[in-house]
Scaffold this motif. Structure first.
Motif, PDB file in Angstrom:
ATOM      1  N   SER A  61       1.109  -0.970  -0.052  1.00 34.80           N
ATOM      2  CA  SER A  61      -0.394   0.180   0.005  1.00 34.80           C
ATOM      3  C   SER A  61       0.826   0.929  -0.244  1.00 34.80           C
ATOM      4  O   SER A  61       0.464   2.313  -0.529  1.00 34.80           O
ATOM      5  N   LYS A  71       1.441   4.047  -3.006  1.00 30.64           N
ATOM      6  CA  LYS A  71       0.387   5.216  -2.744  1.00 30.64           C
ATOM      7  C   LYS A  71       1.894   6.307  -2.760  1.00 30.64           C
ATOM      8  O   LYS A  71       1.273   7.610  -3.980  1.00 30.64           O
ATOM      9  N   SER A  92      -4.533   7.484  -4.099  1.00 28.09           N
ATOM     10  CA  SER A  92      -3.344   7.925  -3.975  1.00 28.09           C
ATOM     11  C   SER A  92      -4.334   7.543  -2.532  1.00 28.09           C
ATOM     12  O   SER A  92      -3.677   6.821  -1.325  1.00 28.09           O
ATOM     13  N   LYS A 148      -3.455   4.868   1.009  1.00 31.43           N
ATOM     14  CA  LYS A 148      -3.114   4.961   2.966  1.00 31.43           C
ATOM     15  C   LYS A 148      -4.934   4.953   3.666  1.00 31.43           C
ATOM     16  O   LYS A 148      -4.554   4.376   4.259  1.00 31.43           O
TER      17      LYS A 148
END
Length: 266
Positions: free
Chosen positions: A67, A71, A195, A199
């Motif tokens: 992740s 991101k 993004s 997050k």
């Protein structure tokens, strides 16, 4: 009743007392209880739970890494599009078509970010030709606590589309110029949403990882019971109960003898 008869009865009672006490004493010889199986079961259970939690934590850590990599890569691409926006809005440049080479280089950098954002050599932000024949469409984080799917995306398509539109567009034409600017803006917003999604996924996985860490600490704290010799504790407990009961029995029999003696003498 003569005295010899009384003495004979008392002797019989005393003999009965010694027999009962002897019988009670024999019951105190408790065979040692083997705690090997019990200790083994506790040890195996602890090790299995510990390994299970460790595997879960490792899986969650991988999910967090995926992740965060996604991101960060997307944020780099957002910055590239922001730079393109600034160049397009530069009013000091009269011939906007002169910007095409610079913007093309920016889009190549955009594609490079997509191709080089990887986890364990597997791309996260790009999908190559024949990709689905050899790889999964997502990363699977599967644990006893939670199952999380992180879908792969293909941001390389964005730079390809923008590059094609750029070459076809006359940036000195107001309509075509505005269309290209709008396309850049829309893709930037799309990436910003992606993004944010990554997050949130990272935060969710971190919460799950925290729960696993708490369980690990609790398991470690509770494991101190493994140091207790359960077989010995059970054996000692039984012996103490028998000895205590023997005392009650002796006192009870003494009272019986006393009562019988009084009756015989009265």
């Amino acid at each position: 009743m003569d005295v010899s008869s009384i003495n004979s009865n008392i002797s019989n009672l005393n003999s009965l007392q010694h027999q009962e006490l002897s019988r009670s004493s024999n019951t105190s010889k408790i065979a040692p209880i083997s705690d090997e199986a019990l200790s083994l079961n506790i040890s195996v259970s602890y090790n299995l739970k510990r390994d299970e939690l460790s595997n879960s934590l490792q899986s969650f850590n991988e999910g967090i890494a995926i992740s965060e990599l996604a991101k960060n890569g997307i944020n780099k691409q957002v910055n590239i599009l922001s730079n393109i926006q600034d160049k397009l809005q530069n009013k000091r440049i009269e011939d906007k078509n002169e910007l095409k080479d610079e913007i093309s280089n920016d889009l190549k950098e955009f594609t490079s970010v997509a191709l080089n954002t990887k986890f364990k050599k597997e791309t996260i932000l790009s999908i190559e030709e024949n990709y689905y024949k050899e790889n999964n469409e997502s990363f699977q984080i599967e644990t006893k606590e939670a199952n999380i799917q992180i879908n792969k995306i293909n941001t390389a398509l964005i730079s390809n589309d923008l590059a094609n539109n750029l070459q076809k567009s006359d940036l000195n034409n107001e309509t075509q110029f505005n269309n290209f600017v709008e396309s850049v803006n829309n893709n930037k917003k799309y990436l910003q949403n992606l993004s944010d999604n990554f997050k949130q996924t990272s935060i969710q996985i971190q919460e799950n990882a925290k729960d696993v860490i708490v369980k690990q600490h609790e398991l470690s704290a509770n494991n101190q019971t493994n140091n207790i010799n359960f077989g010995k504790e059970a054996n000692d407990f039984s012996k103490n109960n028998v000895i205590s009961n023997m005392g009650y029995l002796a006192a009870s029999q003494a009272n019986i003898v006393q009562e019988q003696s009084i009756r015989l003498l009265s």
